[in-house]
Design a protein around this motif. Structure first.
Motif, short mmCIF file in Angstrom:
data_model
loop_
_atom_site.label_atom_id
_atom_site.label_comp_id
_atom_site.label_asym_id
_atom_site.label_seq_id
_atom_site.Cartn_x
_atom_site.Cartn_y
_atom_site.Cartn_z
N VAL A 118 9.21 -39.59 -7.90
CA VAL A 118 9.14 -38.63 -6.80
C VAL A 118 10.55 -38.12 -6.50
O VAL A 118 11.30 -38.75 -5.73
CB VAL A 118 8.53 -39.26 -5.54
CG1 VAL A 118 8.48 -38.23 -4.40
CG2 VAL A 118 7.14 -39.79 -5.82
N LEU A 132 5.74 -34.82 -7.85
CA LEU A 132 5.25 -36.09 -8.35
C LEU A 132 5.03 -36.00 -9.86
O LEU A 132 4.35 -35.09 -10.35
CB LEU A 132 3.94 -36.46 -7.66
CG LEU A 132 3.27 -37.77 -8.07
CD1 LEU A 132 4.13 -38.97 -7.66
CD2 LEU A 132 1.89 -37.88 -7.42
N PHE A 153 0.54 -39.45 4.39
CA PHE A 153 1.19 -40.26 3.37
C PHE A 153 0.31 -41.37 2.85
O PHE A 153 0.62 -41.97 1.81
CB PHE A 153 2.50 -40.83 3.90
CG PHE A 153 3.60 -39.81 4.02
CD1 PHE A 153 4.30 -39.40 2.90
CD2 PHE A 153 3.90 -39.23 5.24
CE1 PHE A 153 5.31 -38.46 2.99
CE2 PHE A 153 4.92 -38.29 5.34
CZ PHE A 153 5.62 -37.90 4.22
N TRP A 156 -0.64 -41.28 -0.78
CA TRP A 156 0.36 -41.55 -1.79
C TRP A 156 0.21 -42.95 -2.36
O TRP A 156 0.87 -43.30 -3.34
CB TRP A 156 1.77 -41.36 -1.21
CG TRP A 156 2.09 -39.94 -0.83
CD1 TRP A 156 1.32 -39.10 -0.10
CD2 TRP A 156 3.29 -39.23 -1.12
NE1 TRP A 156 1.95 -37.89 0.08
CE2 TRP A 156 3.17 -37.94 -0.53
CE3 TRP A 156 4.46 -39.54 -1.80
CZ2 TRP A 156 4.16 -36.98 -0.62
CZ3 TRP A 156 5.45 -38.58 -1.88
CH2 TRP A 156 5.31 -37.32 -1.31
N TYR A 159 -0.36 -43.65 -6.13
CA TYR A 159 0.67 -43.44 -7.15
C TYR A 159 1.73 -44.54 -7.07
O TYR A 159 2.84 -44.33 -6.58
CB TYR A 159 1.30 -42.06 -6.97
CG TYR A 159 0.28 -40.96 -6.97
CD1 TYR A 159 -0.38 -40.59 -8.14
CD2 TYR A 159 -0.08 -40.30 -5.79
CE1 TYR A 159 -1.34 -39.60 -8.15
CE2 TYR A 159 -1.04 -39.31 -5.79
CZ TYR A 159 -1.67 -38.96 -6.97
OH TYR A 159 -2.62 -37.98 -6.97
N LEU A 176 7.11 -43.84 3.48
CA LEU A 176 6.44 -44.38 2.30
C LEU A 176 6.51 -45.90 2.19
O LEU A 176 5.53 -46.54 1.81
CB LEU A 176 7.06 -43.77 1.03
CG LEU A 176 6.81 -42.28 0.80
CD1 LEU A 176 7.64 -41.78 -0.37
CD2 LEU A 176 5.34 -42.01 0.56
#
Length: 227
Positions: A118, A132, A153, A156, A159, A176
């Motif tokens: 990222v 990404l 978020f 996410w 991933y 994150l």
């Protein structure tokens, strides 16, 4: 043998590299905020002198085309266009985030699949540009503006493990890291023209050239002119 000049002015740092068949043979640059317009052309001519080349020996010029600093992108592209016109060579536009992902893979060969990259750049307050990629370079999501207070978020989590890097990484990491321990932050990565070499060689070999008259940076958002 393709001889390429690579120009990056997407961030506060600026750099120029020369590559032959995807291999960097000379590089110049600065890591702190500078006047790109005053330095980039000088780097080009220093490289030509060092390699004992003239402009007509260059097959194409590749430039980081965005997202990034509006002023920086304009300086880089206008410099590349002017040299392409003067030397009758091809212009290649490369997305900044793809360059960052390629550069991170070069600097960290120990990163293996499965995994995700990222790259992040600063934008306005409470906003970044992010993209990404898989660790093999495959694009999962191209560059886009991410509103830090509005982004979901939680999605996410799909991933992981994730490597977050770039000059805007510190803005996004606190959103994150609570999701997983498999999210790593790297604040040391700095974009450099040398990271463009393989991408530019691939684009040259496949004939992915931009139109000199109409090429524009990939701003992703409208530009604003202050009063």
């Amino acid at each position: 043998m393709a001889r390429l000049i690579l120009i990056d002015t997407a961030t506060a740092a600026g750099s120029v590299s020369f590559a032959e068949e995807g291999r960097v043979v000379a590089s110049f640059g600065h890591s702190q905020a500078e006047d790109h317009a005053a330095y980039i052309a000088d780097y080009v001519y220093r490289g030509l002198s060092q390699l004992q080349l003239n402009g007509t020996a260059i097959d194409a010029i590749a430039v980081s085309a965005g997202p990034g600093s509006y002023t920086g992108l304009r300086v880089g592209l206008s410099t590349a266009k002017g040299l392409c016109y003067a030397w009758n060579c091809q212009l290649i536009l490369l997305p900044t985030m793809e360059i960052m992902a390629a550069g991170y893979r070069q600097l960290h060969p120990e990163i293996h699949e499965p995994g995700f990259l990222v790259p992040v750049l600063k934008s306005r307050k409470n906003e970044v540009y992010a993209a990404l990629y898989k660790t093999d370079g495959t694009t999962i999501e191209p560059a886009r503006p991410v509103q830090l207070d509005e982004e979901d978020f939680s999605t996410w989590r799909n991933y992981l493990p994730m490597h977050v890097f770039g000059e805007g990484a510190d803005r996004i990491i606190n959103k994150l890291q609570p999701l997983s321990v498999k999210i790593a932050l790297d604040t040391t990565y700095q974009l450099h023209a040398s990271h463009m070499a393989e991408l530019a060689e691939r684009a040259f070999c496949s004939g992915q050239f931009a139109d000199l008259a109409y090429a524009e940076p990939f701003y992703l958002k409208p530009t604003y002119v202050g009063k």
